[in-house]
Design an enzyme around this catalytic site. Structure first.
Site, PDB file in Angstrom:
ATOM      1  N   TYR A   1     -20.350 -30.138 -60.285  1.00  0.00           N
ATOM      2  CA  TYR A   1     -21.037 -29.912 -60.506  1.00  0.00           C
ATOM      3  C   TYR A   1     -21.646 -30.777 -58.641  1.00  0.00           C
ATOM      4  CZ  TYR A   1     -19.715 -31.416 -65.539  1.00  0.00           C
ATOM      5  OH  TYR A   1     -19.207 -30.491 -67.050  1.00  0.00           O
ATOM      6  N   GLN A   2     -21.168 -30.367 -57.833  1.00  0.00           N
ATOM      7  CA  GLN A   2     -21.799 -30.260 -57.002  1.00  0.00           C
ATOM      8  C   GLN A   2     -22.886 -29.532 -56.473  1.00  0.00           C
ATOM      9  OE1 GLN A   2     -21.359 -32.911 -54.551  1.00  0.00           O
ATOM     10  NE2 GLN A   2     -20.144 -33.457 -56.276  1.00  0.00           N
TER      11      GLN A   2
ATOM     12  N   VAL B   1     -26.263 -26.762 -60.408  1.00  0.00           N
ATOM     13  CA  VAL B   1     -25.108 -26.912 -59.722  1.00  0.00           C
ATOM     14  C   VAL B   1     -23.796 -26.163 -59.918  1.00  0.00           C
ATOM     15  CG1 VAL B   1     -25.744 -29.240 -59.897  1.00  0.00           C
ATOM     16  CG2 VAL B   1     -24.517 -29.071 -62.010  1.00  0.00           C
ATOM     17  N   CYS B   2     -22.565 -26.191 -59.594  1.00  0.00           N
ATOM     18  CA  CYS B   2     -21.481 -25.236 -60.198  1.00  0.00           C
ATOM     19  C   CYS B   2     -20.733 -26.554 -61.548  1.00  0.00           C
ATOM     20  CB  CYS B   2     -20.714 -25.618 -59.433  1.00  0.00           C
ATOM     21  SG  CYS B   2     -18.409 -25.340 -59.924  1.00  0.00           S
ATOM     22  N   PRO B   3     -20.300 -25.832 -62.836  1.00  0.00           N
ATOM     23  CA  PRO B   3     -20.122 -26.300 -64.175  1.00  0.00           C
ATOM     24  C   PRO B   3     -19.172 -27.273 -63.741  1.00  0.00           C
ATOM     25  CG  PRO B   3     -20.979 -23.694 -64.147  1.00  0.00           C
ATOM     26  CD  PRO B   3     -20.844 -24.115 -62.183  1.00  0.00           C
TER      27      PRO B   3
END
Length: 627
Positions: free
Chosen positions: A540-541, A535-537
């Protein structure tokens, strides 16, 4: 012992306020009294009368200040003596009533007249009880306490059968004897009173030398509970004035309307510096409780867990004080003061609405950004914001019905209109966030739309501010010029025009620079995102599209752009992005397969172990930027 101490503290605070509030009423009467008129109304020598009147006039003020600042223990003792003096006056009055009743009746023997005997017993009992109560209050335990029974002499004379014609002389003797006792008591204790005054002056001077006069004033302000005293004083004064107006002019409420009736009462209750300060404190407390109830309405009882804003509401109180002093409210006649009070309360209400919006705006946006599922919280917030943008428009319309447009009124109306525009802008952003939460896939252009919405609101604010400045310059050049209007115009130009222009231009440059830096970074392919499998750090998506930093980390373009507004580094490893980007472009021949090896390099270096330690910082940034 804990609950008992708490109750005792509240009891002491209540006693402190109740015993000190009369000093404020004494000051209020002192400011409303003109000693010169009292001298002119007397037929005696004007020189001596003016000296005596002035001495008594300022002695009363000194006594009121002493009562206000006196320690609680000595204040209680002072009230004991005051109550004792009141009881002595009551004893004098009751004895006079008894003498008049006995003289009016035919002279008979006391044992043969039942009504006279009952009257004698009643008055004798009351006199003995009051004498005993006075002895208890002023702590007289020796034989001297029997002197307080002086007003029982008419009753004793009646029992002894002394002719009724002598009763008036007996009563005059009792009064003269009481006055002599009081004068002797004052003479014996005048040194003690001066010692108390000297002790208090030295104590306050020592505190001022230790902590400074400003700190001493703030300490005294809270120690003697002066704000609560002003609050209680003004509420009692307003209720009394309301009662007097209703008794004098019972038809004015139906003829003039409740609004003008209330404004007239409020205007009459700020005719002196003491009542004006009390009104400002009352407005501050009312604003504080309105803002607190607003927060309670939005967040429930959880609003009080971390609520440390003790100065909430005082902005409105200080605003009222500054405008009242600037407009010369105390120098106006009652009718003029009532009409000016309408404008002043309108300004305070607009400031309160703005404070409510500033407090409620983060709560509304957090509901949408956090995807809160509690529908009642959303409904409450929407209803409140609907009120916040409709009520300023209603206030603006109402005040335009009574007053002609001038520079001051334009400044006030612009503040209300800007508040409505800001509230509508927040509702639009809230709607955008709610729509983004209902989407199944990320909305990449959300950040741009939010930016354009906020920019539109800022542009409207800037246009209104420029319009006010232009109107003010026109009034200063072609109308009536004054230093006050010019100073307000300069302050308005600096804060509402120049600073807003600087802030908007700075935001535009930061955003343009972030877009340029983001364009230099490569976009991840579907295979790279599939191999990355994370996920995107920052948010979180899931990653459907991503930008790759030169150090090999994947981010949403929107999330990385928010980060680049603040720092030109990688959110994970904090390496410079624009430098590594230029170096990567200069050495593409040496690293032809860099993009394909990014995922493997990330796994070899064990970034999965270091990511959790950085996620909190990235998440905190994204939430702050979103707010």
């Amino acid at each position: 012992m804990g609950p008992f101490k708490l109750k005792r503290e509240y009891l002491l605070a209540s006693v402190c306020v109740i015993l000190r509030v009369p000093s404020l009423f004494i000051m209020e009467v002192w400011f409303r009294t003109d000693p010169q008129k009292a001298v002119e109304s007397k037929a005696v020598d004007p020189g001596h009368a003016q000296f005596i009147t002035t001495a008594v006039y300022y002695s009363i003020l000194a006594f009121a200040v002493a009562v206000l600042l006196m320690p609680l223990r000595k204040l209680v003792s002072l009230y004991m003596y005051i109550v004792s003096l009141v009881l002595l006056l009551m004893a004098h009055h009751l004895a006079q009533i008894y003498v008049e009743m006995e003289i009016a009746e035919p002279e008979t023997y006391i044992l043969n007249d039942t009504s006279a005997l009952k009257r004698l017993g009643l008055h004798l009992t009351v006199q003995c009880v009051m004498a005993a109560f006075i002895a208890y209050l002023i702590d007289i335990t020796s034989w001297r306490r029997f002197v307080l029974l002086i007003y029982t002499l008419p009753m004793i004379a009646r029992i002894a059968g002394i002719p009724l014609a002598a009763f008036e002389h007996i009563h005059h003797f009792c009064s003269l004897f009481t006055v002599i006792l009081i004068m002797l008591f004052l003479f014996n204790n005048i040194g003690f009173g001066l010692d108390i005054v000297k002790e208090n002056i030295l104590r306050w001077k020592a505190l001022a030398d230790a902590i400074g006069w400003i700190s001493l004033l703030f300490t005294a302000w809270h120690t003697i509970l002066l704000p609560i005293q002003f609050l209680v004083f003004w509420i009692v004064l307003f209720c009394s004035q309301l009662y007097v107006y209703m008794m004098k002019t019972p038809l004015s409420l139906s003829q003039e309307g409740w609004l003008l009736f209330i404004l007239a009462c409020v205007g009459e209750c700020c005719a002196t510096p003491i009542s004006l300060i009390a009104l400002c404190v009352t407005i501050a407390y009312a604003s504080y409780y309105i803002l607190t109830l607003t927060k309670l309405y939005l967040q429930g009882w959880n609003a009080f867990t971390a609520d440390q804003d003790v100065m909430r509401g005082w902005t409105e109180g200080f605003t009222m004080m500054l405008i009242a002093v600037q407009t010369g409210l105390l120098e106006l006649k009652p009718l003029q003061r009532a009409f000016l009070m309408c404008v002043l309360l309108f300004i305070v209400a607009s400031s309160l609405i703005q404070s409510m919006y500033e407090m409620a705006d983060p709560i509304l946006l957090s509901l949408s950004a956090s995807h809160n599922k509690n529908i009642f919280k959303h409904v409450r917030a929407i209803l409140l914001f609907t009120f916040l943008w409709l009520f300023p428009l209603y206030m603006t319309y109402s005040i335009c019905q009574y007053f002609d447009l001038d520079f001051w009124l334009l400044v006030i109306m612009s503040s209300c209109l800007l508040t409505s525009v800001q509230v509508v802008g927040s509702l639009v952003i809230y709607t955008l966030f709610m729509y983004d939460g209902m989407r199944t896939d990320p909305w990449e252009s959300l950040d741009d739309i939010v930016y354009y919405t906020r920019s539109f609101v800022r542009i409207l604010e800037f246009i209104v501010a420029v319009f006010v400045v232009c109107y003010g310059m026109k009034e200063s050049i072609f109308g009536e010029w004054s230093w006050i209007n010019s100073s307000i115009l300069i302050i308005h130009c600096y804060f509402n025009v120049w600073q807003r222009l600087q802030s908007g231009w700075r935001t535009f440059l930061l955003r343009r620079e972030a877009v340029k830096k983001l364009a230099l970074l490569p976009t991840a392919t579907e295979d790279q995102i599939h191999n990355y499998n994370d996920v995107c750090p920052i948010c979180y998506q899931p990653l459907l599209t991503a930008k790759i930093t030169p150090c090999g980390h994947f981010f949403h373009a929107t999330c990385l752009k928010k980060w680049l507004y603040v720092k030109d580094t990688c959110p994970m490893c904090h390496k410079k992005l624009h430098e590594t980007s230029e170096e990567s472009q200069n050495s593409t021949e040496d690293r032809p397969a860099q993009n394909e090896d990014i995922v493997e390099e990330d796994e070899d270096h064990g970034d999965a172990d270091s990511e959790p330690s950085n996620h909190s910082e990235e998440q905190e940034f994204s939430e702050e930027d979103l707010d």
